[in-house]
Design an enzyme around this catalytic site. Structure first.
Site, PDB file in Angstrom:
ATOM      1  N   LYS A   1       0.849  -1.194   0.000  1.00 14.79           N
ATOM      2  CA  LYS A   1       0.000   0.000   0.000  1.00 14.79           C
ATOM      3  C   LYS A   1       0.883   1.242   0.000  1.00 14.79           C
ATOM      4  O   LYS A   1       1.871   1.294   0.736  1.00 14.79           O
ATOM      5  CB  LYS A   1      -0.901  -0.025   1.245  1.00 14.79           C
ATOM      6  CG  LYS A   1      -1.938   1.104   1.286  1.00 14.79           C
ATOM      7  CD  LYS A   1      -2.819   1.001   2.541  1.00 14.79           C
ATOM      8  CE  LYS A   1      -3.921   2.048   2.550  1.00 14.79           C
ATOM      9  NZ  LYS A   1      -4.790   1.944   3.735  1.00 14.79           N
TER      10      LYS A   1
ATOM     11  N   SER B   1      -9.880   2.133   2.717  1.00 13.38           N
ATOM     12  CA  SER B   1      -8.953   2.861   1.880  1.00 13.38           C
ATOM     13  C   SER B   1      -7.940   1.978   1.143  1.00 13.38           C
ATOM     14  O   SER B   1      -7.359   2.430   0.156  1.00 13.38           O
ATOM     15  CB  SER B   1      -8.166   3.864   2.731  1.00 13.38           C
ATOM     16  OG  SER B   1      -7.320   3.193   3.647  1.00 13.38           O
TER      17      SER B   1
ATOM     18  N   SER C   1     -10.304  -0.079   6.937  1.00 12.65           N
ATOM     19  CA  SER C   1      -9.643   0.074   5.632  1.00 12.65           C
ATOM     20  C   SER C   1      -8.955  -1.166   5.088  1.00 12.65           C
ATOM     21  O   SER C   1      -8.526  -1.169   3.932  1.00 12.65           O
ATOM     22  CB  SER C   1      -8.620   1.210   5.692  1.00 12.65           C
ATOM     23  OG  SER C   1      -9.265   2.449   5.609  1.00 12.65           O
TER      24      SER C   1
END
Lengths: 95, 489
Positions: B75, B153, B177
């Protein structure tokens, strides 16, 4: 209590965010929506309830107060938008 | 290749049935072909091949770490030395960290290969991956031909795992997330206990809630990846001093006698009947394997989301004060003085959702409002955490839905911030209480979209959580895959 455009202007100033005048009303509306929703927290009696300060049952760790890093002024400059040698350059601060 | 899991690829590498170079090359091609999904912000094929070659050399000598030669996606919130790290924000658009986050350093030490940095909501603020400065990510799953969001997210990581663009990925979870995108893309997502993975070098959103974790194809893979991500880190003062157990070993033993709590407050009015039906089915699956089902109560559940939307923006407004256009990040041009520089750099660099949350946070921390909002929210947080402590006197893990519904279309929740925030209604309590939560793919909607179930564990009891997750996974036998519509070939 309801958030108006003056309040948005004030908190934007505190947050150091330039918010154009024409967006103030819309933001006031959005923030009001959110603050109206969080008002449900007032239903709960929190008398005597301690505020949470740590989510896990562990004391913050201590370490010896000594220098264990540093001397990386050049590396710090690598992402600077403007610098001279190892100084960050900003607009004039003191008249 | 797409049939590989982290575990099976590891075994194939050890048995020399495949080389890391072959594996990595195949994934690099898949990543390139999948650009229409927009799952990656930065691809690092050269670095990947270099790391793969080093892994092959170690494997040839019979050496190598727990993740030797295994290609992962990271990420773009984890700082990676020398590789651009944007946090999905224009303000960090050109930021190249001179250091490596502890979690990724642990992964490279274990031999993993980096394929690239995955897309995310800006500063991890969002539940649809639509707030990224690099544009939205698409879910490999579609509703007919209608494109859907992958959740957020960690939407890029979820899409990359679900679309076979990596073996596994890292995510971070502040209010859901990892678990929400995992659930709606049909993969496994684990948010560990707060303090299990170091936060050092991860771009901060809300420091008392943020936690890194694995996003994988299977529960076993989550156990393997967590084993390498977790560590005790002197650089993070909230990293807990507990040795990292062998999570893969903890999968063994079954769930006979395990007490599974069903929190009655998670039955939401107006929730789709499919969600409740899947939840009931999940309880039956666990019961059939010897678990005992117990009804429990978490009475403050409905206050969790509003509490979160005070605490998280408050911490974010404080954390994001560092982006001032002076030391790193975007800097506005043509400014009149230092205050103007701050205000314009931040206004130009931050997207609208991030600005909204900074304003909320600044307001609830400002003089005259602190007690009414922030201090009250921190007391509610104590009550929410106490609910769990109380429930855990009667059970060992909790079973809940992971999300209130399946993946949705782009723009469908954008008009009303509160409607978007509701995506995290089942996950956010877990962050507020610092507990571990695991999302496991459990079924499809009538329309053919994945749904997940969430298991919540006791603090630092990821072992039991993963074992229960394995039981759920085995019973659900979720083998569905999205049809590949995104690559031209």
């Amino acid at each position: 209590m309801s958030v108006d455009r003056d309040t948005v202007r004030r908190i934007a100033k505190l947050a150091r965010l330039a918010v154009p005048e024409e967006r103030l009303d819309q933001l006031a509306g959005e923030l009001n929506g959110i603050f109206t929703w969080v008002e449900m927290l007032n239903e709960v009696d929190v008398t005597g309830v301690p505020a949470m300060t740590s989510v896990v049952a562990q004391k913050l760790k201590w370490r010896v107060d000594e220098v264990n890093d540093g001397g990386q002024a050049q590396a710090l400059m690598a992402n600077a938008p403007a610098h001279e040698e190892t100084f960050f350059v900003v607009p004039k601060v003191v008249e | 290749m797409s049939n590989f899991t982290l575990a099976s690829a590891r075994d194939a590498l050890k048995a020399k049935k495949i080389s890391s170079k072959e594996l990595t090359t195949a994934y690099i091609k898949a990543v390139e072909a999948a650009r229409p999904l927009n799952a990656y912000i930065t691809e690092t094929p050269d670095k990947a091949l270099e790391m793969a070659a080093a892994s092959d050399a170690r494997l040839a000598k019979g050496e190598g770490g727990a993740l030797e030669g295994l290609p992962l996606a990271i990420k773009d919130l984890f700082c990676t030395k020398g590789v651009r790290t944007t946090a999905g924000s224009k303000i960090l658009g050109n930021f190249i960290p001179p250091y490596e986050s502890t979690v990724t350093a642990n992964l490279w030490k274990a031999g993993a290969v980096m394929l690239g940095k995955t897309n995310l909501d800006e500063f991890a603020m969002g539940s649809s991956n639509e707030t990224s400065a690099s544009g939205p990510v698409f879910n490999p799953w579609r509703d007919g031909t209608k494109k859907l969001v992958p959740g957020g997210s960690s939407g890029g990581s979820a899409s990359a795992v679900a679309g076979d663009l990596c073996l596994a990925a890292t995510g971070t979870d502040t209010g859901g997330s990892i678990r929400q995108p995992a659930a709606i893309t049909g993969i496994v997502g684990l948010k560990p206990t707060y303090g299990r993975c170091s936060r050092w070098g991860i771009v901060a959103f809300a420091s008392s809630l943020d936690q890194a974790g694995p996003m994988t194809k299977t529960v076993r893979d989550a156990a393997i990846l967590l084993g390498s991500m977790a560590s005790i880190d002197p650089k993070d003062s909230t990293s807990t001093d507990l040795p990292v157990p062998d999570y893969e070993k903890a999968l063994e033993g079954g769930i006979k006698g395990l007490r599974v709590g069903i929190p009655r407050e998670y039955r939401m009015d107006g929730a789709p009947p499919e969600i409740a039906a899947l939840w009931d089915k999940g309880a039956e699956w666990l019961k059939a394997q010897g678990a005992e089902i117990v009804e429990v109560s978490l009475p403050h559940t409905k206050y969790a989301l509003p509490t979160y939307y005070i605490v998280a923006p408050a911490e974010a407004s404080s954390n994001l004060a560092r982006y001032d256009g002076v030391r790193f990040g975007h800097r506005a041009k043509d400014v009149k003085g230092i205050t103007d520089l701050y205000e314009k750099s931040r206004a130009e660099g931050f997207g609208l959702e991030v600005q909204r949350r900074i304003l909320i946070g600044t307001y609830v921390l400002s003089s005259g409002y602190y007690d009414a909002y922030y201090a009250r929210a921190q007391k509610l947080r104590t009550l929410i955490a106490r609910d769990f402590t109380e429930a855990y006197t009667q059970c060992d893990v909790l079973l809940t839905p992971a999300t209130p519904g399946p993946a949705f279309g782009l723009g469908e929740n954008s008009d009303d911030p509160v409607a978007m925030y509701l995506n995290d209604v089942f996950t956010v309590t877990v962050n507020l209480a610092g507990l571990p939560g695991l999302s496991v793919p459990a079924g499809l909607t009538a329309g053919g979209l994945p749904l997940g179930l969430q298991l919540i564990g006791k603090a630092f009891d990821e072992g039991t959580l993963l074992r229960a997750g394995l039981a759920l996974e085995t019973a659900a036998n979720f083998t569905h895959k999205p049809a590949n519509w995104w690559s031209a070939s």
